[in-house]
Design a protein around this motif. Structure first.
Motif, PDB file in Angstrom:
ATOM      1  N   HIS A   1       0.860  -1.182   0.000  1.00  0.00           N
ATOM      2  CA  HIS A   1       0.000   0.000   0.000  1.00  0.00           C
ATOM      3  C   HIS A   1       0.897   1.234   0.000  1.00  0.00           C
ATOM      4  O   HIS A   1       1.781   1.343   0.854  1.00  0.00           O
ATOM      5  CB  HIS A   1      -0.839   0.061   1.285  1.00  0.00           C
ATOM      6  CG  HIS A   1      -2.223  -0.419   1.144  1.00  0.00           C
ATOM      7  ND1 HIS A   1      -2.995  -0.761   2.229  1.00  0.00           N
ATOM      8  CD2 HIS A   1      -3.027  -0.593   0.073  1.00  0.00           C
ATOM      9  CE1 HIS A   1      -4.183  -1.141   1.825  1.00  0.00           C
ATOM     10  NE2 HIS A   1      -4.228  -1.054   0.518  1.00  0.00           N
ATOM     11  N   VAL A   2       0.681   2.149  -0.915  1.00  0.00           N
ATOM     12  CA  VAL A   2       1.322   3.463  -0.882  1.00  0.00           C
ATOM     13  C   VAL A   2       0.233   4.462  -0.552  1.00  0.00           C
ATOM     14  O   VAL A   2      -0.834   4.459  -1.191  1.00  0.00           O
ATOM     15  CB  VAL A   2       2.001   3.804  -2.228  1.00  0.00           C
ATOM     16  CG1 VAL A   2       2.510   5.244  -2.223  1.00  0.00           C
ATOM     17  CG2 VAL A   2       3.129   2.838  -2.514  1.00  0.00           C
ATOM     18  N   TYR A   3       0.484   5.292   0.438  1.00  0.00           N
ATOM     19  CA  TYR A   3      -0.508   6.277   0.854  1.00  0.00           C
ATOM     20  C   TYR A   3      -0.351   7.545   0.038  1.00  0.00           C
ATOM     21  O   TYR A   3       0.757   8.052  -0.146  1.00  0.00           O
ATOM     22  CB  TYR A   3      -0.416   6.537   2.362  1.00  0.00           C
ATOM     23  CG  TYR A   3      -1.113   5.412   3.076  1.00  0.00           C
ATOM     24  CD1 TYR A   3      -2.459   5.511   3.397  1.00  0.00           C
ATOM     25  CD2 TYR A   3      -0.469   4.208   3.312  1.00  0.00           C
ATOM     26  CE1 TYR A   3      -3.134   4.441   3.967  1.00  0.00           C
ATOM     27  CE2 TYR A   3      -1.133   3.138   3.883  1.00  0.00           C
ATOM     28  CZ  TYR A   3      -2.463   3.261   4.206  1.00  0.00           C
ATOM     29  OH  TYR A   3      -3.127   2.201   4.749  1.00  0.00           O
ATOM     30  N   VAL A   4      -1.500   7.998  -0.479  1.00  0.00           N
ATOM     31  CA  VAL A   4      -1.551   9.201  -1.303  1.00  0.00           C
ATOM     32  C   VAL A   4      -2.673  10.103  -0.798  1.00  0.00           C
ATOM     33  O   VAL A   4      -3.616   9.640  -0.160  1.00  0.00           O
ATOM     34  CB  VAL A   4      -1.791   8.856  -2.801  1.00  0.00           C
ATOM     35  CG1 VAL A   4      -0.653   8.014  -3.353  1.00  0.00           C
ATOM     36  CG2 VAL A   4      -3.127   8.170  -3.011  1.00  0.00           C
ATOM     37  N   ASP A   5      -2.524  11.375  -1.084  1.00  0.00           N
ATOM     38  CA  ASP A   5      -3.580  12.329  -0.763  1.00  0.00           C
ATOM     39  C   ASP A   5      -4.823  11.922  -1.551  1.00  0.00           C
ATOM     40  O   ASP A   5      -4.743  11.628  -2.749  1.00  0.00           O
ATOM     41  CB  ASP A   5      -3.133  13.740  -1.149  1.00  0.00           C
ATOM     42  CG  ASP A   5      -4.182  14.781  -0.841  1.00  0.00           C
ATOM     43  OD1 ASP A   5      -5.100  14.971  -1.675  1.00  0.00           O
ATOM     44  OD2 ASP A   5      -4.097  15.398   0.242  1.00  0.00           O
TER      45      ASP A   5
END
Length: 138
Positions: A111-115
């Motif tokens: 999982h990569v967290y993005v706005d």
């Protein structure tokens, strides 16, 4: 293999393919469902309402055995890496059998967290980081 979480995952009639076993693409759905359901329970939050969302940047799956409906499964979750903006999950799918849990697949899920609006990488939300820290294995 030790997994701090063994998330229950029932198979569905629709999961079987014409060969009578769960189709390979469905294993990825099990991973996705277990990770996000666990996140919601562990954080006590609707993760879809956070200002930062986890998008899947990478997945992999290695098959070790077959499963089919109506097998009862457990998805093992642990965290191999807790970064600044990403989480790498080590996952396993186990079939519940007469002799205990039987390994059916192992995988990785990043999982990569993005706005939520700009889709630019951001720091993992604190509520998610706190929950995820409990599953970090070294």
């Amino acid at each position: 293999m030790s997994y701090p979480v063994l998330w229950p995952m029932p198979t569905r009639w629709a999961d079987n393919d014409q060969y009578g076993h769960v189709n390979n693409v469905t294993y990825y759905s099990y991973f996705d469902t277990a990770v996000n359901a666990w996140l919601m329970r562990a954080t006590g939050t609707d993760i879809t309402a956070l200002p930062a969302i986890g998008v899947v940047a990478q997945t992999s799956c290695r098959f070790h055995g077959s499963v089919s409906f109506p097998d009862e499964l457990r998805v093992g979750l642990r965290i191999a890496r807790l970064g600044t903006s990403s989480i790498t999950y080590d996952l396993a799918i186990f079939r519940t059998g007469a002799e205990g849990l039987e390994l059916a697949a192992t995988g990785e899920f990043v999982h990569v967290y993005v706005d939520a609006e700009t889709r630019k990488p951001v720091a993992i939300p604190d509520v998610v980081r706190t929950a995820a820290a409990e599953l970090v294995t070294e």
